[in-house]
Design a protein around this motif. Sequence first.
Motif, PDB file in Angstrom:
ATOM      1  N   CYS A 219       0.833  -1.207   0.000  1.00 47.29           N
ATOM      2  CA  CYS A 219       0.000   0.000   0.000  1.00 47.29           C
ATOM      3  C   CYS A 219       0.867   1.256   0.000  1.00 47.29           C
ATOM      4  CB  CYS A 219      -0.949  -0.003   1.201  1.00 47.29           C
ATOM      5  SG  CYS A 219      -2.365  -1.108   1.038  1.00 47.29           S
ATOM      6  N   GLY A 222       1.975   1.736  -3.472  1.00 48.51           N
ATOM      7  CA  GLY A 222       0.895   2.289  -4.263  1.00 48.51           C
ATOM      8  C   GLY A 222       0.720   3.780  -4.063  1.00 48.51           C
ATOM      9  N   PHE A 236      -5.875  -1.534  -3.425  1.00 47.97           N
ATOM     10  CA  PHE A 236      -4.820  -2.544  -3.487  1.00 47.97           C
ATOM     11  C   PHE A 236      -5.479  -3.914  -3.408  1.00 47.97           C
ATOM     12  CE2 PHE A 236      -2.228  -5.440  -0.743  1.00 47.97           C
ATOM     13  CZ  PHE A 236      -1.369  -5.852  -1.753  1.00 47.97           C
TER      14      PHE A 236
END
Length: 276
Positions: A219, A222, A236
């Motif tokens: 995450c 991301g 995600f």
Amino acid sequence: MPDENYIQSSSPLEAWARIFVKQMSHSGDSLPATVVSICNPTHESVTPRHPLIDQLNSLLRSQSKPVVSESSAIIFPYTQWRCKNWHVEELSAWYLNDFMPRLKGVSAKHGKTYFNRLVNYTGIKQSDSGQTIETVNQLAAVIKLCKDAALRRTHFRESGLQMAIFDPAKDLTASARSNFPCLHQIGLSFDSTGALQLSAFYPTQFVVERALGNYVGLCQLGLFIAAELGISFAEFTCFVATPKRGSFNKTDLRDLEKATVAFLAESASSAFSLTS
């Protein structure tokens, strides 16, 4: 895939809590193939601070296992990025020229990280003049492809926005068990609003030892990619073919299980209060 094999959560900690409780209630040591989805990750949700994490970390330390922050850091150097606010080229240069040499100096096994594979992947390129060994910064490459496509008011083909971790030349061995790499591939896609979707594939994942650190680190990755592209991070998704409890037996995990069930009940109560 049956609904019971799909976990949707609002944070890495909640996602881990749900798959851990599911693992503890399962009769075997491993679960069927499971999809974990974390919606709208934020900087607050990917830097969790909670007594449940402290309890998990204490258990991991007791068995000389990496704590959550150590597992997440081998996927993405989040703290360094947030402190320096570096772009992908600057972050990659620091990682390869400064951090990795120091890490390898600790021991050879510490020289293997997922982020190193993302920014320093070697492979053979075939051309008319023959074969050459090339090193690819996969992370920088996919970010550039996305940026170039955005200038044309489109998205680059998602089949090309893939970053490999598993390298057959290095990793396809006869070893019965290897701690690296459990993560095999990371991909980018976009939802209907143009927001980023990040996906990852694990053939196996140790729920107690690694899963929370994995979700946090991915995450965080991301969020970095979304920041580089100037877009929001929508979701995600983690595909786990075989989630495994790992080296801990259930008896040693009962206190952690009770605390996790209480955490989920508290989260559900808070969510109900906000919507009522």
